[in-house]
Structures are given as structure tokens and as C-alpha cells.
Write a protein that holds these residues in place. Structure first.
Motif, PDB file in Angstrom:
ATOM      1  N   ILE A  64       0.834  -1.209   0.000  1.00  0.00           N
ATOM      2  CA  ILE A  64       0.000   0.000   0.000  1.00  0.00           C
ATOM      3  C   ILE A  64       0.867   1.257   0.000  1.00  0.00           C
ATOM      4  N   LEU A  65       1.924   1.261   0.801  1.00  0.00           N
ATOM      5  CA  LEU A  65       2.807   2.425   0.846  1.00  0.00           C
ATOM      6  C   LEU A  65       3.483   2.656  -0.502  1.00  0.00           C
ATOM      7  N   ALA A  66       3.852   1.568  -1.178  1.00  0.00           N
ATOM      8  CA  ALA A  66       4.483   1.699  -2.498  1.00  0.00           C
ATOM      9  C   ALA A  66       3.496   2.248  -3.527  1.00  0.00           C
ATOM     10  N   GLU A  67       2.239   1.752  -3.489  1.00  0.00           N
ATOM     11  CA  GLU A  67       1.222   2.201  -4.448  1.00  0.00           C
ATOM     12  C   GLU A  67       0.868   3.679  -4.276  1.00  0.00           C
ATOM     13  N   THR A  68       0.936   4.148  -3.046  1.00  0.00           N
ATOM     14  CA  THR A  68       0.504   5.516  -2.759  1.00  0.00           C
ATOM     15  C   THR A  68       1.669   6.491  -2.590  1.00  0.00           C
ATOM     16  N   GLY A  69       2.898   5.973  -2.532  1.00  0.00           N
ATOM     17  CA  GLY A  69       4.058   6.839  -2.326  1.00  0.00           C
ATOM     18  C   GLY A  69       4.036   7.535  -0.976  1.00  0.00           C
ATOM     19  N   ALA A  70       3.412   6.886   0.015  1.00  0.00           N
ATOM     20  CA  ALA A  70       3.141   7.566   1.287  1.00  0.00           C
ATOM     21  C   ALA A  70       4.195   7.323   2.357  1.00  0.00           C
ATOM     22  N   GLY A  71       5.213   6.516   2.084  1.00  0.00           N
ATOM     23  CA  GLY A  71       6.203   6.266   3.123  1.00  0.00           C
ATOM     24  C   GLY A  71       6.995   5.021   2.859  1.00  0.00           C
ATOM     25  N   LYS A  72       7.555   4.429   3.911  1.00  0.00           N
ATOM     26  CA  LYS A  72       8.445   3.275   3.745  1.00  0.00           C
ATOM     27  C   LYS A  72       8.227   2.271   4.870  1.00  0.00           C
ATOM     28  N   HIS A  73       8.405   0.998   4.517  1.00  0.00           N
ATOM     29  CA  HIS A  73       8.212  -0.125   5.440  1.00  0.00           C
ATOM     30  C   HIS A  73       9.566  -0.734   5.780  1.00  0.00           C
ATOM     31  N   PHE A  74       9.766  -1.038   7.074  1.00  0.00           N
ATOM     32  CA  PHE A  74      11.028  -1.592   7.544  1.00  0.00           C
ATOM     33  C   PHE A  74      10.796  -2.843   8.375  1.00  0.00           C
ATOM     34  N   GLY A  75      11.841  -3.673   8.477  1.00  0.00           N
ATOM     35  CA  GLY A  75      11.813  -4.816   9.367  1.00  0.00           C
ATOM     36  C   GLY A  75      12.249  -4.413  10.764  1.00  0.00           C
ATOM     37  N   TYR A  76      12.069  -5.296  11.731  1.00  0.00           N
ATOM     38  CA  TYR A  76      12.415  -4.985  13.119  1.00  0.00           C
ATOM     39  C   TYR A  76      13.912  -5.083  13.394  1.00  0.00           C
ATOM     40  N   GLU A  77      14.680  -5.507  12.400  1.00  0.00           N
ATOM     41  CA  GLU A  77      16.129  -5.564  12.569  1.00  0.00           C
ATOM     42  C   GLU A  77      16.815  -4.399  11.872  1.00  0.00           C
ATOM     43  N   ASP A  78      16.085  -3.663  11.033  1.00  0.00           N
ATOM     44  CA  ASP A  78      16.680  -2.529  10.330  1.00  0.00           C
ATOM     45  C   ASP A  78      17.007  -1.416  11.319  1.00  0.00           C
ATOM     46  N   SER A  79      18.171  -0.805  11.150  1.00  0.00           N
ATOM     47  CA  SER A  79      18.520   0.342  11.977  1.00  0.00           C
ATOM     48  C   SER A  79      19.090   1.466  11.119  1.00  0.00           C
ATOM     49  N   LYS A  80      20.119   1.145  10.335  1.00  0.00           N
ATOM     50  CA  LYS A  80      20.744   2.193   9.521  1.00  0.00           C
ATOM     51  C   LYS A  80      19.742   2.782   8.520  1.00  0.00           C
ATOM     52  N   ALA A  81      18.969   1.895   7.851  1.00  0.00           N
ATOM     53  CA  ALA A  81      18.002   2.384   6.863  1.00  0.00           C
ATOM     54  C   ALA A  81      16.927   3.239   7.531  1.00  0.00           C
ATOM     55  N   VAL A  82      16.536   2.855   8.753  1.00  0.00           N
ATOM     56  CA  VAL A  82      15.542   3.635   9.502  1.00  0.00           C
ATOM     57  C   VAL A  82      16.102   5.014   9.828  1.00  0.00           C
ATOM     58  N   LYS A  83      17.349   5.024  10.286  1.00  0.00           N
ATOM     59  CA  LYS A  83      17.995   6.297  10.640  1.00  0.00           C
ATOM     60  C   LYS A  83      18.118   7.196   9.413  1.00  0.00           C
TER      61      LYS A  83
END
Length: 431
Positions: free
Chosen positions: A373-392
Motif C-alpha cells: 500500500i505504501l508503495a502504491e501511494t508513495g506515502a512512506g516506507k516499510h522496515f523490518g524490526y532488525e533494520d537500523s541504519k536504513a531507519v535512521k
């Protein structure tokens, strides 16, 4: 042309608060536009975990509401352990946070009350509705769960009236929901849950799912499944243009709703803690806002970090106020259970997030429906619970855009999720 009648059996109804009530409240609001006259069957004396009087405004004036009394064991459970109040909302302590009382209560909840603690309403409801259906012409019956015991009402009515058209609406999965494995079930209890679930799938004329993945999983299990997601109501979105003073001077990341331990994004709190320590400019601007009910253990953990002086905890607020708080944020947080079986869970709040045009940061399993849904709408980004650098990197990117005044709002491709359009889709598949 005379309107057809649809009987909606739901535990959650205003003044109940939270996302569980809104799905069929909104369907009931818009169904008359598409030739269907709804009738609501709901408990007279329910034990709701949350109340929200503001939702009463959406109840149609001439709506027929039928009520009967229910007995629930929650008062007894709460005397045993105050944390059992969480059970009413499908929550409980996990891991190191579990006391022996919690473990005992969870075992009792999973093995004694099948499928759930509202099971004592099933037989009286079947008896009452059997007579009601004989006296009133109803074209379709809907059962909405959780609580999944309400599907047992539909199953009982289907056995008594084989020609009855029955829709089983699963707002969340039954045996595939993340907390199912935490219920400490015996083998016989697990077998009973699965047998009841299978009976619902095979006997309901249509099984509704709120996500694409759930619909596919239900079909594999023998259901005639259709996906109709939750959505946003244009009339609720009126306050989104409100601009508060804080919006111009603070960079606000908000979580709106209930946050329990099983959906706690610990990696996000760690990243935010690091940013506040490392970046004084970010620390001067940053606010972490909670509007809803956040687990005490989660709050305690955050308050023991450098984020302590950056928290704005509003507690539980009305739905109207919640929409306003979404609008007065810069980033909106959504979380899901981390395991693969939760790929199909789409938290209802995402659609109201979409309606604000704000950027969304999401946490959950890979290849989740939320990510689609986020990809279709360009509304944000989805992360896993182990991601840190990408979240930052994502948060810093949005913060830098905010500083320049370039954090633009976006509402592309969201009309498919409006409550009116979703109700039209529902009306088109009703048997």
C-alpha cells in the motif's frame, strides 16, 4: 425499489472506541446509498476496553439496533490480575514481562474459553435470532470477528436456516494471528480452535478479509474469500488542514492508537535515542507523540532513555481528536507483528494516515501488505524490526526536508480506500 435488509452481528459498537468498531459502523453509514438497509445486533452490556463517545455521531438516526444481554468473565479475570484488562483488547504481557498470574490467566483464556471469552453469548444469541429471523425478513447476515465467537452465532443460524446468506467478516485472522501461539494451548484446545475456524470457512457463503494476504490464506483453507480492506471516511478527514503552532517549530513523529508489547519497534526507539544524543539540532526540534493506549512496559523503557524529555503522551483521545493529531504531525508511525504470518495484517489506522497526506514509517515482516500500500501511494516506507541504519537514514532524510519546508504532502491513489467506495464494493458482492 425496496431496500434489502442486512443483519450485522457485531460485538463492537459505539460508544466502544478503537478500530474494531469503525469497520461496520462505516459500512452501516453508507450501505443505504447502495440499496441495503442495515440492522445491528450487539450486546446490551458489553465490557469494552475503550470508549469513544465521538463515534456516536456516525450512527444513522433511523438505524434499527437490537440488543441482548451478555455475560463475560473479565471482571473475575481482572480480580485475579489487573493486567488481565488487556485481554479485552487481545493483548497481554509476553516474555520476561509475564508474571505467574499472567501465565495462568493466558492459559485459562486460551483453553477454557474457546474461541474466546465472549462464547457465553453464542447460544442465547442463536436462540434469540432464530425467532427474530422468523419474524423479520433478512436477506443477509454478517458476523464480524474478533471476537470470533460471533462466527459461532452465524454458524448456528446457518444450520437452522440453510438457505440463509451468511458473510463471516474477519477483521483479524483466527488461528493465524500472531498472539495465537502465545495462548499456551493444549493439543485438544488447538484442534478445537482449528475445527471451528474450518467450519466457518466452509459454511459461510462469503468470508471477508481485510487484507490481500489474509484473503489468499482463507481461500487456501477452503473459504470463499474476498478482500475488502478498511479505509478512511472523507467526513472524518475534515480537520486535516488544521495547522497548530507546534507543527512549525517541532519535528513530530506520532503513534496514534494502541501499542502492545508484541508490536514494539525497539529498533526505532534505539535509532531515535542515538539521533537525540548525536544531533543537537534534531534534539532541539524532535517530539515523539503518543495518542492512544501504550503498554506501560514500553513507555517505561522509552522514559529510561534519552528520549525521556521528548515524549508527549496524550493518552487515549477521541477519534476526532486523533485525526487532528495525525494532521499536526510530520511522520506517522505504524507497527505490526514481526513474524511472517502477519504479512497480511493491515492496521486500520494506515488509511486515515493516508488521508492526511503525511509520510508514514512502518514496521513489520518483509513483503507485508502494508508495504504494498505504501508503495502504491508513495506515502512512506516499510522496515523490518532488525533494520537500523536504513531507519535512521529515512528519518534524517525527512527531517532535512522538513527543515527546508520541502516535506510535501502526498495523497495519490488513495480514493480506492474511501469508506464510501469500499461500501460500494461490499454491496456489489453481497449475495
Amino acid at each position: 425499489m425496496e431496500q434489502k435488509k442486512i443483519l450485522i452481528i457485531t460485538y463492537y459498537w459505539p460508544p466502544a472506541g478503537g478500530p474494531g468498531v469503525q469497520r461496520w459502523l462505516k459500512f452501516a453509514k453508507y450501505l443505504p446509498e447502495f440499496g441495503w438497509n442495515p440492522v445491528i445486533y450487539t450486546p446490551e452490556n458489553p465490557s469494552y476496553p475503550l470508549l469513544d463517545e465521538s463515534l456516536l455521531k456516525d450512527v444513522p438516526q433511523n438505524l434499527e439496533i437490537v440488543k441482548t444481554k451478555i455475560w463475560e468473565p473479565y471482571q473475575l479475570a481482572e480480580k485475579l490480575n489487573k493486567s488481565n484488562k488487556k485481554f479485552k483488547a487481545g493483548q497481554f504481557d509476553v516474555g520476561k514481562n509475564q508474571s505467574w498470574k499472567s501465565r495462568l490467566s493466558i492459559w485459562v483464556r486460551g483453553n477454557f474459553f474457546i474461541p474466546d471469552a465472549r462464547v457465553f453469548w453464542v447460544k442465547p444469541s442463536i436462540k434469540f435470532l432464530e425467532q427474530y429471523l422468523k419474524e423479520n425478513k433478512i436477506d443477509v447476515v454478517v458476523t464480524s470477528g474478533p471476537p470470533h465467537s460471533l462466527h459461532m452465532i452465524g454458524l448456528g443460524l446457518k444450520k437452522k436456516f440453510p438457505a440463509l446468506k451468511w458473510i463471516a467478516d474477519f477483521r483479524d485472522p483466527w488461528t493465524e494471528i500472531s498472539y495465537y501461539k502465545h495462548l499456551k494451548l493444549t493439543k485438544s484446545s488447538d484442534r478445537k480452535h482449528r475445527q471451528l475456524e474450518s467450519a466457518v470457512f466452509k459454511n459461510a457463503d462469503i468470508t471477508l478479509a481485510t487484507s490481500y494476504t489474509d484473503a489468499e490464506n482463507f481461500r487456501k483453507a477452503g473459504a470463499n474469500a474476498v478482500c475488502i480492506t478498511n479505509g478512511f471516511d472523507e467526513s472524518d478527514s475534515a480537520p486535516i488542514n488544521v495547522v497548530g503552532e507546534k507543527k512549525e517549530t517541532t519535528f513530530t513523529l506520532s503513534y496514534i492508537g494502541v501499542l502492545e508489547q508484541l508490536r514494539n519497534p525497539e529498533n526505532l526507539w534505539k535509532v531515535l535515542d542515538e539521533l537525540v544524543k548525536e544531533n543537537k539540532e534534531f534534539a532541539d526540534h524532535f517530539i515523539l507523540k503518543f495518542a492512544g493506549r501504550v503498554d506501560d512496559k514500553i513507555l517505561q523503557s522509552i522514559e529510561n532513555s534519552s528520549l525521556k524529555n521528548h515524549i508527549l503522551n496524550l493518552g487515549y483521545i477521541s477519534h476526532d481528536k486523533a485525526v487532528e493529531e495525525m494532521a499536526n504531525s510530520n511522520l506517522l508511525l505504524i507497527t505490526n507483528f514481526p513474524n511472517e504470518s502477519s504479512q497480511g495484517i493491515i492496521p486500520g489506522k494506515i488509511f486515515e494516515y493516508l488521508a492526511t497526506g503525511k509520510q508514514i514509517i512502518s514496521f513489520g515482516p518483509d513483503e507485508a501488505d502494508v508495504s504494498r500500500i505504501l508503495a502504491e501511494t508513495g506515502a512512506g516506507k516499510h522496515f523490518g524490526y532488525e533494520d537500523s541504519k536504513a531507519v535512521k537514514d529515512f528519518i534524517i532524510e525527512k527531517y532535512e526536508l522538513w527543515k527546508k519546508g520541502d516535506l510535501l504532502e502526498n495523497t495519490q491513489n488513495i480514493e480506492q480506500f474511501s469508506r464510501r467506495n469500499l461500501t460500494k464494493k461490499l454491496a456489489e458482492i453481497l449475495p
